[in-house]
Design a protein around this motif. Structure first.
Motif, PDB file in Angstrom:
ATOM      1  N   GLY A 342      38.978  41.719  28.319  1.00  0.00           N
ATOM      2  CA  GLY A 342      38.662  40.637  29.237  1.00  0.00           C
ATOM      3  C   GLY A 342      37.428  39.826  28.890  1.00  0.00           C
ATOM      4  N   ARG A 343      36.982  39.905  27.626  1.00  0.00           N
ATOM      5  CA  ARG A 343      35.760  39.171  27.278  1.00  0.00           C
ATOM      6  C   ARG A 343      36.023  37.721  26.879  1.00  0.00           C
ATOM      7  NH1 ARG A 343      31.440  40.615  29.412  1.00  0.00           N
ATOM      8  NH2 ARG A 343      30.047  40.365  27.654  1.00  0.00           N
ATOM      9  N   LYS A 344      37.299  37.314  26.835  1.00  0.00           N
ATOM     10  CA  LYS A 344      37.668  35.900  26.635  1.00  0.00           C
ATOM     11  C   LYS A 344      37.331  35.314  25.259  1.00  0.00           C
ATOM     12  CE  LYS A 344      39.120  35.184  30.889  1.00  0.00           C
ATOM     13  NZ  LYS A 344      40.529  34.880  31.080  1.00  0.00           N
TER      14      LYS A 344
ATOM     15  N   TRP B 121      44.211  37.886  35.164  1.00  0.00           N
ATOM     16  CA  TRP B 121      44.854  39.183  35.295  1.00  0.00           C
ATOM     17  C   TRP B 121      45.286  39.361  36.740  1.00  0.00           C
ATOM     18  CZ3 TRP B 121      41.045  38.772  31.559  1.00  0.00           C
ATOM     19  CH2 TRP B 121      41.457  39.126  30.260  1.00  0.00           C
ATOM     20  N   LEU B 122      46.533  39.779  36.932  1.00  0.00           N
ATOM     21  CA  LEU B 122      46.993  40.113  38.255  1.00  0.00           C
ATOM     22  C   LEU B 122      46.421  41.488  38.580  1.00  0.00           C
ATOM     23  CD1 LEU B 122      50.242  39.342  39.947  1.00  0.00           C
ATOM     24  CD2 LEU B 122      49.542  41.731  39.912  1.00  0.00           C
ATOM     25  N   GLN B 123      45.434  41.483  39.487  1.00  0.00           N
ATOM     26  CA  GLN B 123      44.699  42.719  39.751  1.00  0.00           C
ATOM     27  C   GLN B 123      45.515  43.636  40.652  1.00  0.00           C
ATOM     28  OE1 GLN B 123      40.449  42.176  40.026  1.00  0.00           O
ATOM     29  NE2 GLN B 123      40.386  43.520  41.808  1.00  0.00           N
ATOM     30  N   ASN B 124      46.180  43.050  41.633  1.00  0.00           N
ATOM     31  CA  ASN B 124      47.151  43.807  42.431  1.00  0.00           C
ATOM     32  C   ASN B 124      47.970  42.840  43.255  1.00  0.00           C
ATOM     33  OD1 ASN B 124      45.864  43.289  45.012  1.00  0.00           O
ATOM     34  ND2 ASN B 124      44.239  44.649  44.247  1.00  0.00           N
ATOM     35  N   SER B 125      49.054  43.321  43.843  1.00  0.00           N
ATOM     36  CA  SER B 125      49.878  42.462  44.702  1.00  0.00           C
ATOM     37  C   SER B 125      50.437  43.299  45.842  1.00  0.00           C
ATOM     38  CB  SER B 125      51.003  41.822  43.893  1.00  0.00           C
ATOM     39  OG  SER B 125      51.846  42.824  43.368  1.00  0.00           O
ATOM     40  N   ARG B 126      50.773  42.613  46.928  1.00  0.00           N
ATOM     41  CA  ARG B 126      51.201  43.316  48.133  1.00  0.00           C
ATOM     42  C   ARG B 126      52.226  42.437  48.838  1.00  0.00           C
ATOM     43  NH1 ARG B 126      48.688  42.336  52.979  1.00  0.00           N
ATOM     44  NH2 ARG B 126      46.993  41.278  51.893  1.00  0.00           N
ATOM     45  N   MET B 127      53.418  42.993  49.047  1.00  0.00           N
ATOM     46  CA  MET B 127      54.481  42.249  49.735  1.00  0.00           C
ATOM     47  C   MET B 127      54.180  42.240  51.231  1.00  0.00           C
ATOM     48  SD  MET B 127      56.867  41.295  47.505  1.00  0.00           S
ATOM     49  CE  MET B 127      58.363  41.066  48.495  1.00  0.00           C
ATOM     50  N   GLN B 128      54.492  41.110  51.880  1.00  0.00           N
ATOM     51  CA  GLN B 128      54.456  41.085  53.345  1.00  0.00           C
ATOM     52  C   GLN B 128      55.854  40.672  53.785  1.00  0.00           C
ATOM     53  OE1 GLN B 128      51.825  38.407  56.006  1.00  0.00           O
ATOM     54  NE2 GLN B 128      50.817  40.398  55.897  1.00  0.00           N
ATOM     55  N   GLY B 129      56.601  41.664  54.234  1.00  0.00           N
ATOM     56  CA  GLY B 129      58.014  41.418  54.475  1.00  0.00           C
ATOM     57  C   GLY B 129      58.702  41.124  53.148  1.00  0.00           C
ATOM     58  N   ALA B 130      59.803  40.412  53.180  1.00  0.00           N
ATOM     59  CA  ALA B 130      60.574  40.137  51.974  1.00  0.00           C
ATOM     60  C   ALA B 130      60.320  38.737  51.462  1.00  0.00           C
ATOM     61  CB  ALA B 130      62.054  40.326  52.244  1.00  0.00           C
ATOM     62  N   LYS B 131      59.544  37.957  52.224  1.00  0.00           N
ATOM     63  CA  LYS B 131      59.430  36.541  51.890  1.00  0.00           C
ATOM     64  C   LYS B 131      58.056  36.120  51.417  1.00  0.00           C
ATOM     65  CE  LYS B 131      62.518  35.241  55.652  1.00  0.00           C
ATOM     66  NZ  LYS B 131      62.523  34.397  56.851  1.00  0.00           N
ATOM     67  N   MET B 132      57.138  37.041  51.411  1.00  0.00           N
ATOM     68  CA  MET B 132      55.774  36.635  51.090  1.00  0.00           C
ATOM     69  C   MET B 132      55.081  37.716  50.271  1.00  0.00           C
ATOM     70  SD  MET B 132      53.036  35.346  53.834  1.00  0.00           S
ATOM     71  CE  MET B 132      52.779  33.601  53.984  1.00  0.00           C
ATOM     72  N   VAL B 133      54.310  37.252  49.293  1.00  0.00           N
ATOM     73  CA  VAL B 133      53.534  38.210  48.504  1.00  0.00           C
ATOM     74  C   VAL B 133      52.099  37.693  48.367  1.00  0.00           C
ATOM     75  CG1 VAL B 133      54.227  37.183  46.279  1.00  0.00           C
ATOM     76  CG2 VAL B 133      53.489  39.572  46.343  1.00  0.00           C
ATOM     77  N   LEU B 137      44.103  37.641  41.895  1.00  0.00           N
ATOM     78  CA  LEU B 137      44.052  37.246  40.485  1.00  0.00           C
ATOM     79  C   LEU B 137      42.593  37.281  40.028  1.00  0.00           C
ATOM     80  CD1 LEU B 137      46.538  34.224  40.553  1.00  0.00           C
ATOM     81  CD2 LEU B 137      47.002  36.640  40.071  1.00  0.00           C
ATOM     82  N   ARG B 138      42.354  37.917  38.890  1.00  0.00           N
ATOM     83  CA  ARG B 138      40.984  38.058  38.393  1.00  0.00           C
ATOM     84  C   ARG B 138      40.839  37.307  37.081  1.00  0.00           C
ATOM     85  NH1 ARG B 138      41.127  42.953  37.085  1.00  0.00           N
ATOM     86  NH2 ARG B 138      40.885  42.726  34.843  1.00  0.00           N
ATOM     87  N   GLU B 139      39.785  36.555  36.993  1.00  0.00           N
ATOM     88  CA  GLU B 139      39.659  35.754  35.786  1.00  0.00           C
ATOM     89  C   GLU B 139      38.648  36.324  34.798  1.00  0.00           C
ATOM     90  OE1 GLU B 139      38.048  31.987  36.076  1.00  0.00           O
ATOM     91  OE2 GLU B 139      39.212  31.164  34.427  1.00  0.00           O
ATOM     92  N   GLU B 140      37.417  36.469  35.173  1.00  0.00           N
ATOM     93  CA  GLU B 140      36.405  36.897  34.210  1.00  0.00           C
ATOM     94  C   GLU B 140      35.427  37.749  34.968  1.00  0.00           C
ATOM     95  OE1 GLU B 140      34.822  33.504  32.079  1.00  0.00           O
ATOM     96  OE2 GLU B 140      33.523  34.854  30.950  1.00  0.00           O
ATOM     97  N   GLY B 141      35.049  38.868  34.418  1.00  0.00           N
ATOM     98  CA  GLY B 141      34.109  39.738  35.118  1.00  0.00           C
ATOM     99  C   GLY B 141      34.686  40.101  36.468  1.00  0.00           C
ATOM    100  N   ASN B 142      34.062  39.609  37.517  1.00  0.00           N
ATOM    101  CA  ASN B 142      34.600  39.918  38.849  1.00  0.00           C
ATOM    102  C   ASN B 142      34.941  38.670  39.662  1.00  0.00           C
ATOM    103  OD1 ASN B 142      31.996  39.111  39.223  1.00  0.00           O
ATOM    104  ND2 ASN B 142      31.602  40.521  40.907  1.00  0.00           N
ATOM    105  N   PRO B 171      50.108  45.787  37.818  1.00  0.00           N
ATOM    106  CA  PRO B 171      48.696  45.392  37.822  1.00  0.00           C
ATOM    107  C   PRO B 171      48.127  45.364  36.400  1.00  0.00           C
ATOM    108  CG  PRO B 171      49.100  47.011  39.535  1.00  0.00           C
ATOM    109  CD  PRO B 171      50.375  46.908  38.729  1.00  0.00           C
ATOM    110  N   GLU B 172      47.213  44.422  36.186  1.00  0.00           N
ATOM    111  CA  GLU B 172      46.547  44.206  34.892  1.00  0.00           C
ATOM    112  C   GLU B 172      47.435  43.527  33.853  1.00  0.00           C
ATOM    113  OE1 GLU B 172      43.281  44.316  34.503  1.00  0.00           O
ATOM    114  OE2 GLU B 172      43.213  44.893  36.606  1.00  0.00           O
TER     115      GLU B 172
END
Lengths: 592, 592
Positions: A342-344, B121-133, B137-142, B171-172
């Motif tokens: 992730g250091r780009k 980076w997709l850090q994590n994802s969570r469904m809410q019902g069947a129609k929404m997620v 998303l993480r870009e650099e560092g934090n 994830p990741e």
């Protein structure tokens, strides 16, 4: 420590009127050794060399002892009203604090009439009669000023004894001089500071040079005559000391690289080497500046690694706590881990090691690598854009910041201007196939049949570079889309034409300076290409490499690596990269 | 390459509703392996580990194949009006160019309502019902942002299938997302960008992460639990995978250093490691900036040398074209050659090697040295002034330029503020004797009898540092005039009191960070001290060293060396220097 005996310049009474030039004595010694050694074996030559060295050292020590003793004699001489104004004084804390220290680089006419202190190397001195001595004092690189000590009839602050003593200081001794800045009657042509001179009132030798230098200052600043360890090896120690015939214009003899390295201190003091070192440091700085301005992050790859990085050829191996370790041949693997982590965008500046038994002026076993790696957003040509921008920044930066140094280097190693595109113009970029076509159509006879599928040889590179310089007026260009067979397993094939890769080389003065390209970032694609190259993807080093891309999703990326020594040597068109290195390492040489 | 099979996220239909946390599976695997291995020998454990690894890889490959096959299945499903808006796409050249790329760091409210592209980076994802997620998303560092994909009843641009697909991305994985920036109804507490969110219109997986990570992102950002290679070695592969009990506050388990290094990619992605790496790079930059501003010149000493530099202990030796080479333990010799060669003031940043079989969190076999050397004009305290100025510049620079990073590191590895003198105040400088007196008079019982003539032990250093912090409110101080017996042969004795040397140490948080001093620049004095130390001045390495000072007059000089890893680790009070290194090297570990 004050009670310890110290080497001091020989007193005037015992010194020869004018010491013979050091080269002459060295040449004589070499000639003698040569006569003796010519008909004997290598072993005998080696023995002779060892003996000569031993004797030279004995002589040197005797000279030191004599000098020390002589100082006491001198002290015992008749009254000298200037006796506190000169002498050997190693204790730095004792130098007069009452006059301002000056630097020659910044010395201006506003100092005329002022009493100042200068710390410098006494480059040489010349008596004029018995009452006056002229000395050239050198401060840094090639900043020199003429200093004059003239004996006062009253003997203060300068006596005849003091003048004689200064006249006998060995060249390249480090002195601390106090004096008054004055304007000379006419400009001093022999010194860089030509509009001012220093009238000495005090002169202390802080660190004495030996009577005979391994390499005189003048010879150290002449072009090196011979870079081959191999040839010198044949003649063993004899050749090492040999001095080439006098230079055409200067009358100063030149010496081989080995002779330079054996006298590393004088080699480094030569203005040409100081200038090369300054340019080299600035190239590093320009490299960092440019990449940092584009958010590249500095990192250090390890040098001790667990598996041979590029297949095991030409790699140094060493015992490491019951296992084997290897010295890294490139930071490739680690640059990619940084991207995966992730250091780009990253860069590194550090040593790389090649256990290649090549004894040429172009090779070294250790050199400084300049490496970079970056994510690709849309297309790998982004990397080429970045590298071209970087190198132009470096070339223009050298020209702007180091023009004096470049000129100085050219005065010893002449070279033509390094041609780069005008600002706003882009760097010439041909495909490998276009380059081969140019060679076939316009190159020398022997390259009429070069193929688009095979890597170029060095003579092909040189011929192509010459064609391009003539046609496009540039010493810097890029070749893109190298054939698949010419690139390592990690090179990304062009999705539109798998016979070529998304990989490139760049050239300076007809020689490859940089290799790079897009890397495969997908583990399945990577394994397939590794197999295609006939390598087992589970072999040591390779498996760990592929596994990085399995640890987590790694974006498309690529980069390049180049050698700092080569950038400097090619820009200046030096006859060897050994001149651009601080301490060149070759298969036969690990010293100094 | 487009025709090659690629790993893709598992389709929703075949994926478990919510994959079990990766740590849980890893812990299970470890527990199983542990059960099997507990009563067997080390060898058997190793074998079991190899087998487990092999099987894990087999499983991973099977998953990859299944995923690829499933993608084709998915494609064959009923009409999906959003089908061009998501999927696996490794070819970077295919991503939509029509929306502006953004960086989270610089994203502001002026982007609200705009369509943008984010690479993250997709850090994590969570469904809410069947129609929404919901995805982070993480870009650099934090830098993170909340992204939302909501299925439109018409199925365009986002369909229910697309939502489910996003919800199943591992994830990741590295994704390229197009969407519209909007203001959330309330601040998003879980993301660093809390005032904006991204409404997804397209989502492509550019590089997929595996289903099970070696180290989850959350665990990678927890404090490392155990730095000992030694302990882990006892339990072989088993311990390597073990995960420590859940952290008190977070409920996220933490892992050992070995587990971190085996998952180097995730280790590096952790914001705490990104912050440490950023601080480290800035320390290098500050070091260079300050020294360059004082006319110090950058140079590179060689790493391959012909003789063991400091007496032969703890030095790596390797075969070198029929002779032996050694890896440099310090650039000491070469810094001094630079001074002898007229470079006035030099610094170097590069690797140093120590073949010391110490398996502690404080030791490494390779680390980055920061070295400097300079001429002395009047007194060696000039060097101390320079170093103190340099270190204050570095400490203040970290505080000014890296305040966010320092705060982030402290959130994982808590530490007290590093205390330095106020601007304008000088650094506390005691003599060694004064330090010992303080220890005797105010230190713990056991140090009541410490001597002025012997070097300090580490416990003494710590006790003295604690006394000084309490008394003078500083974490940075210098001890000057170390006893003669505690310093190497090249250290200059104090001319006024030869029982002590013109040498010093400096301390950070009670630990020695730097050693340095004036060197002997006179060959006669140097030989005498070498003999006094019981060493033969003609022994290999030593003779070459002394000879440098015989080549030509060398001015008084001195310097210091310190370790970059330690500066970073001590400033941040990290539990191990291994955390400050990019790729820590220990006697038992050469990977990654």
């Amino acid at each position: 420590m004050a009670e310890q005996p110290k080497p001091a310049p020989a007193p005037v009474a015992e010194a020869p009127a004018q010491a013979p030039p050091a080269e002459a004595s060295a040449a004589t010694a070499a000639a003698e050794a040569g006569d003796e050694g010519a008909s004997t074996s290598k072993k005998a030559a080696k023995k002779a060399e060892a003996k000569a060295k031993k004797e030279a050292e004995k002589a040197r020590r005797a000279a030191e002892r004599a000098a020390t003793a002589a100082t006491s004699d001198a002290a015992a001489q008749a009254e000298d009203l200037a006796k506190d104004n000169y002498g050997q004084e190693t204790d730095v804390t004792k130098y007069s604090p009452d006059a301002g220290h000056i630097n020659l680089k910044t010395l201006g006419e506003e100092s005329v009439g002022k009493t100042v202190t200068l710390r410098a190397w006494l480059q040489n001195s010349r008596m004029q009669g018995a009452k006056m001595v002229f000395a050239e004092l050198r401060e840094e690189g090639n900043w020199t000023i003429q200093a004059i000590a003239a004996a006062n009839p009253e003997g203060a602050p300068v006596s005849r004894q003091m003048v004689k003593w200064i006249g006998a200081v060995n060249p390249e001794s480090f002195v601390v001089v106090e004096g008054v800045i004055q304007k000379p009657l006419e400009p001093v042509k022999s010194c860089r500071v030509s509009n001012l001179e220093l009238h000495i009132t005090k002169c202390f030798v802080h660190a004495a040079a030996p009577t005979v230098l391994g390499l005189t200052f003048a010879t150290a600043n002449r072009p090196v005559t011979n870079f081959s360890d191999e040839e010198a090896k044949v003649e063993e120690g004899v050749e090492k000391l040999s001095i080439a015939p006098p230079g055409e214009a200067t009358g100063v003899p030149a010496a081989s690289m080995i002779a330079h390295l054996e006298s590393i201190v004088m080699h480094k003091r030569a203005p040409v080497q100081q200038a090369i070192a300054d340019i080299r440091a600035e190239v590093k700085q320009l490299f960092r500046e440019y990449l940092r301005s584009l958010s590249f992050k500095d990192f250090e790859p390890p040098n001790l690694i667990s598996a041979a990085s590029e297949g095991g050829a030409n790699v140094f191996r060493l015992p490491y706590f019951g296992q084997d370790a290897f010295l890294a041949q490139s930071p490739q693997f680690y640059k990619q881990i940084e991207i995966a982590g992730g250091r780009k965008r990253v860069f590194s500046i550090g040593p790389v090691f090649r256990a290649e038994n090549s004894n040429t002026p172009r090779h070294m076993t250790e050199f400084t690598g300049l490496d970079l790696e970056m994510e690709i957003v849309k297309d790998y040509h982004e990397i080429m854009d970045t590298i071209e921008g970087l190198l132009l920044y470096i070339f223009r930066g050298i020209k702007e910041r180091c023009s004096e140094e470049v000129e100085l280097v050219r005065s010893v190693y002449p070279s033509e201007e390094f041609l780069v595109p005008e600002p706003g113009q882009s760097v010439l970029r041909l495909t490998f196939a276009e380059g081969q076509k140019l060679l076939r159509e316009e190159g020398p006879e022997e390259f009429r049949n070069v193929s688009d599928d095979e890597d170029m040889s060095t003579p092909q590179e040189k011929a192509l570079g010459a064609l391009i310089r003539a046609k496009y007026k540039t010493d810097f260009f890029a070749l893109d889309k190298f054939p698949e067979g010419a690139r390592p397993f990690y090179a990304k094939e062009d999705p539109k034409n798998p016979k070529v890769t998304n990989a490139y080389d760049m050239f300076m003065r007809n020689q490859e300076i940089l290799s790079g390209g897009q890397r495969i970032n997908d583990p399945v694609e990577l394994e397939a290409r590794i197999r295609k190259k006939g390598v087992d993807p589970l072999s040591p080093g390779i498996k760990e490499y592929v596994d990085i891309f399995r640890q987590a999703g790694v974006p498309a990326h690529g980069g390049a690596g180049l050698g700092l020594d080569r950038v400097v040597a090619f820009y200046l068109n030096l006859p060897s990269v050994h001149l651009a290195a601080y301490y060149p390492r070759t298969p036969k040489r690990l010293t100094p």
